[in-house]
Enzyme design. Structure first.
Site, PDB file in Angstrom:
ATOM      1  N   ASP A  77       0.934  -1.408   0.113  1.00  0.00           N
ATOM      2  CA  ASP A  77      -0.038   0.025  -0.265  1.00  0.00           C
ATOM      3  C   ASP A  77       0.796   1.346  -0.022  1.00  0.00           C
ATOM      4  O   ASP A  77       0.355   2.374  -0.548  1.00  0.00           O
ATOM      5  CB  ASP A  77      -0.955   0.018   1.320  1.00  0.00           C
ATOM      6  N   GLU A 441      -6.841   4.401  -0.331  1.00  0.00           N
ATOM      7  CA  GLU A 441      -6.575   5.171   0.671  1.00  0.00           C
ATOM      8  C   GLU A 441      -5.944   6.493   0.603  1.00  0.00           C
ATOM      9  O   GLU A 441      -5.368   6.792  -0.540  1.00  0.00           O
ATOM     10  CB  GLU A 441      -5.462   4.060   1.247  1.00  0.00           C
ATOM     11  N   SER A 467      -5.378   5.134   5.196  1.00  0.00           N
ATOM     12  CA  SER A 467      -4.515   4.415   5.762  1.00  0.00           C
ATOM     13  C   SER A 467      -4.462   4.118   7.262  1.00  0.00           C
ATOM     14  O   SER A 467      -4.994   5.116   7.901  1.00  0.00           O
ATOM     15  CB  SER A 467      -3.076   4.582   5.432  1.00  0.00           C
TER      16      SER A 467
END
Length: 553
Positions: A77, A441, A467
């Site tokens: 991510d 995110e 996040s």
């Protein structure tokens, strides 16, 4: 299941293929155990998973099984953040679940040890294993050590916030470079109470992972011992025919929700718990989370809200010490089953707090209410989520003027360009599960606000998500999302938005008649996805349903 492949003359062709792998007859007489490893060389949290998987293999061999390591994909991510790659992060959870299901059934395994790390990989693997319902143990890769810059602990969230600090003239480019080189010192999941570590901790409270799974460092001998023990416990589970759905009951999920609130976990954990429960045929709702939040004290405040990291939590007593505190308020279902064969209460009974600065007692909590809050109102009729424990007191109740953007990129450009002022509410829409697609995110815009010193005077709401590294009044998962006609789509610049986190309210202060007029004129935006995201956009459900795929078409 393995005996379907290893016994009888009809299965001689299949046995010949096992022999091609170097398997002996003696090995094929034992239970066949899959070790699903997310090892790769692109994700820091996965770089060392071969070592964890080898330790699991040793445990399986020692306990009388035959292990096979098989792969799973994983998107980092942090690397995917802030560009089109993030659209694939949450959707990858479904790909991982599908691939685990396919591999386990396709090769007739008797049991499985999952070796994940990082945000979507942990829930994705577990979701796939639940579908097959083979005996399952999870042993994650563990958290990264904290970095240190100028004598101060640092992490990935520090890095994202530093970008905003450079823009605001608070630090130099040389300072930024030093942080870049030191904030992530080695392998493991990023060291704060971000999504990966939140999920790794919650697996302990669910009973599907061993105590210590959430906090033993990736680089520690504790992690290797944990992996070997997991190899032993999967053999016991196979012998006793203990399957995930026997462990992951409604009581187990209620325990996880309580733990979630006590440790101030990531808002993403809500998405994932709902999705995992869905695979078990159990419905979790925002109302259930809110009820738990209103009665569960927040006992831990970790990075990004403080400098305390996952290693600090482990040394302070870990998740078992947190659960033992919740037991004192009657907030747990202690008789819930675990993969060790003990009840959850037997696991946490006697676990003591070793540092009350990091794990507070229920008598002296950080807050009498949980780390998460769930908001409803005319903007979010089905709900929205905020990490209350990471919001400063000044922003718990806030009314500001909307500044609206139809993508993360537009919002980041406005923030970095100095267009956001104190008293604004940044609205980012068309970033939901369907509208993004992929529900990105939003760490880049929230970190920029923090770095520029605006987190105590500017709020952000989105139908996307945040996040676990996010802090500030960042409200995500707004449902219904803009792409399906949710009212977040009709907010206009200058509209007043009222946020009341203690009372669970999120309201657009525009007359109902004007809202109805805007809805009549609304033409939702189509991001025209292609490939996998096109299929995902048509099949995915809303955030309040866990953004899982539809089960009926």
């Amino acid at each position: 299941m393995g005996k379907n492949l290893t016994q009888g003359i009809e299965k001689a062709p299949q046995r010949s293929l096992f022999k091609a792998l170097g398997m002996t007859d003696a090995e094929l007489e034992k239970p066949l155990i899959a070790i699903v490893s997310a090892k790769s060389e692109i994700v820091p949290g996965h770089l060392h998973l071969d070592k964890v998987a080898e330790a699991v293999k040793a445990g399986v061999y020692a306990a009388g099984g035959t292990p096979f390591v098989i792969p799973a994909i994983g998107v980092c991510d942090g690397i995917a953040m802030g560009h089109a790659g993030m659209r694939y992060s949450l959707p990858s959870r479904e790909l991982i679940a599908d691939s685990v299901e396919s591999m386990l059934i396709g090769h007739a395994f008797d049991g499985v040890v999952l070796v994940p790390n990082c945000d979507k990989i942990v829930p994705g693997m577990l979701m796939g294993a639940i579908r097959v319902n083979l005996p399952t143990v999870v042993v994650s890769g563990g958290p990264m050590e904290a970095g240190e810059v100028n004598g101060k602990k640092s992490s990935l969230s520090s890095m994202f916030e530093a970008v905003g600090a450079v823009k605001a003239g608070k630090i130099t480019l040389d300072d930024l470079k030093e942080m870049e080189n030191k904030c992530c010192p080695g392998c493991g999941s990023c060291c704060g109470m971000y999504t990966a570590n939140s999920m790794n901790c919650l697996l302990e409270s669910l009973g599907i992972a061993l105590p210590g799974n959430g906090t033993a460092l990736a680089t520690s001998a504790d992690r290797i011992r944990l992996a070997k023990e997991a190899g032993g416990y999967i053999m016991k589970a196979v012998a006793d025919d203990v399957t995930p759905r026997m462990i992951l009951t409604k009581d187990a999920f209620l325990n996880a929700i309580a733990c979630d609130n006590a440790i101030g976990a990531s808002t993403n954990s809500v998405l994932h718990l709902i999705a995992i429960a869905s695979e078990c045929g159990i419905e979790l709702t925002y109302d259930m989370f809110q009820k738990a939040s209103s009665t569960t004290p927040n006992l831990c405040k970790l990075s990004p809200a403080t400098e305390y990291d996952m290693d600090s939590l482990g040394k302070a007593g870990g998740i078992m010490a947190v659960l033992n505190q919740l037991e004192k308020k009657g907030l747990l279902k202690g008789n819930a089953r675990t993969i060790t064969g003990k009840t959850l209460k037997e696991e946490y009974e006697g676990a003591e707090i070793k540092n009350p600065t990091i794990i507070h007692t229920v008598e002296e909590p950080i807050s009498p209410t949980g780390g998460l809050a769930f908001l409803k109102g005319n903007i979010a009729e089905n709900g929205a989520v905020v990490k209350r424990s990471a919001v400063c007191a000044a922003m718990q109740k806030f009314t500001g003027k909307a500044k609206c953007y139809n993508s993360e990129e537009e919002a980041v450009s406005a923030i970095m360009g100095g267009q956001i002022q104190s008293g604004d509410v940044v609205v980012i829409r068309y970033e939901g599960p369907q509208g993004g697609p992929g529900m990105r995110e939003m760490l880049s815009p929230t970190s920029a606000l923090v770095g520029m010193g605006l987190d105590s005077s500017v709020a952000l709401i989105t139908d996307g998500r945040f996040s676990g590294a996010t802090r500030g009044a960042a409200i995500g998962h707004v449902a219904p999302e803009a792409a399906v006609g949710g009212k977040i789509a009709i907010i206009q610049d200058g509209d007043k938005i009222k946020i009341d986190i203690p009372n669970g309210k999120l309201e657009l202060e525009v007359p109902a008649k004007e809202i109805n007029n805007r809805l009549k004129k609304l033409r939702t935006r189509d991001n025209e996805p292609t490939g996998y995201l096109l299929r995902y956009a048509h099949l995915v459900t809303s955030a309040d349903k866990g953004a899982v795929m539809k089960k009926k078409f």
